[in-house]
Design an enzyme around this catalytic site. Structure first.
Site, PDB file in Angstrom:
ATOM      1  N   ASP A 213       0.839  -1.194   0.000  1.00  0.00           N
ATOM      2  CA  ASP A 213       0.000   0.000   0.000  1.00  0.00           C
ATOM      3  C   ASP A 213       0.876   1.247   0.000  1.00  0.00           C
ATOM      4  OD1 ASP A 213       0.313   1.046   3.045  1.00  0.00           O
ATOM      5  OD2 ASP A 213       0.252  -1.140   3.010  1.00  0.00           O
ATOM      6  N   ASP A 215       1.336   4.677   1.977  1.00  0.00           N
ATOM      7  CA  ASP A 215       0.964   5.071   3.325  1.00  0.00           C
ATOM      8  C   ASP A 215       0.043   6.290   3.314  1.00  0.00           C
ATOM      9  OD1 ASP A 215       1.472   3.993   5.957  1.00  0.00           O
ATOM     10  OD2 ASP A 215       2.377   5.925   6.446  1.00  0.00           O
TER      11      ASP A 215
END
Length: 273
Positions: A213, A215
């Protein structure tokens, strides 16, 4: 238990999570007692790429240990007691750099500790033991991982700083932006104290980071969710598992890096397994 007969039970250790529980052949489960309590689960020892490998599930098989409660000292001590001298630490991380999107493989060369309250040394009493940690990862392990990834056509980010936060919550946007402003590129919850404890036991340790991902401070939207992390990790676990197999096969049988000598000349307050 340190050996099976006159030979170590294993030479290479893997500390991993979901998707690694059944990647060894001819598994024997070994219960290891340590001065720091039991490891996350019994150690699975088996064959991988012609090498004897010991696997410990970092969070436990039922994922019962959140990052700040993992028995890191017991895990590393147990691996060394079985004969392990080289450790691979595959893990899921977030990216603090827009260019490193989900699915990116990174092999960091630096680490920044932003945890609190974790037991992070074997030498808390009895003597002042100060290990060198300027370069927290094994240079041979890193080189082997980078070369193996390139050979499999998975071009890695071959350097960078992994900042480790306490967890189990994800960062605020302000925290994330501050981490990025320091020049740190990856963020996780388990890479410390794993790396320093390996160093204190004179083990080689290499982190293999899968970006799951961007952040919270890097991307607009709702921020990081566990659902997103697990989805991306699941999409890439086969590739990561194949890479670990390639690295295990390629790691040298003789250690010529500085890691084995980090404790030379020190009078330790305990006897290492």
């Amino acid at each position: 238990m340190a050996t099976s007969g006159s030979q170590p039970a294993a030479e290479i250790g893997v500390i991993g999570g979901s998707g690694f529980y059944s990647f060894l052949d001819d598994i024997e489960e070994i219960q290891v007692d340590t001065p720091y309590g039991p490891p996350s689960d019994p150690i699975a020892v088996g064959e991988l790429a012609g090498r004897r490998v010991a696997f410990v599930p970092r969070h436990g098989r039922d994922h019962r240990f959140p990052p700040h409660q993992i028995p890191y000292r017991a895990n590393l001590w147990a691996l060394r007691s079985l004969g392990v001298r080289q450790v691979l630490g595959p893990c899921a991380v977030g990216s603090l750099t827009p260019g490193y999107g989900p699915g990116t493989l990174a092999v960091p060369d630096q680490l920044a500790d932003r945890t609190s309250g974790r037991a992070q040394t074997f030498y808390g009493e009895g003597a002042a033991i100060h290990v060198s940690f300027a370069d927290p990862y094994c240079p041979t392990g890193r080189r082997t991982a980078i070369e193996s990834a390139r050979a499999s056509a998975w071009e890695p980010v071959d350097r960078g700083t992994l900042v480790v936060i306490e967890g189990p919550r994800f960062s605020t946007r302000a925290e994330s932006r501050w981490f990025a402003s320091q020049g740190w590129t990856l963020i996780g919850m388990t890479g410390h104290p794993e790396a320093v404890l390996a160093r204190e036991l004179a083990l080689c340790y290499t982190s293999l980071c899968l970006v799951t991902d961007l952040d919270a401070g890097i991307e607009e939207g709702d921020g990081v969710t566990m659902e997103e992390v697990l989805r991306v990790f699941g999409q890439n676990i086969g590739r990561l598992r194949a890479l670990v197999t390639d690295v295990v096969k390629a790691l040298p049988t003789e250690r010529t890096c500085p890691c084995p000598n980090v404790l030379d000349g020190m009078k330790l307050p305990l006897e290492l397994p």
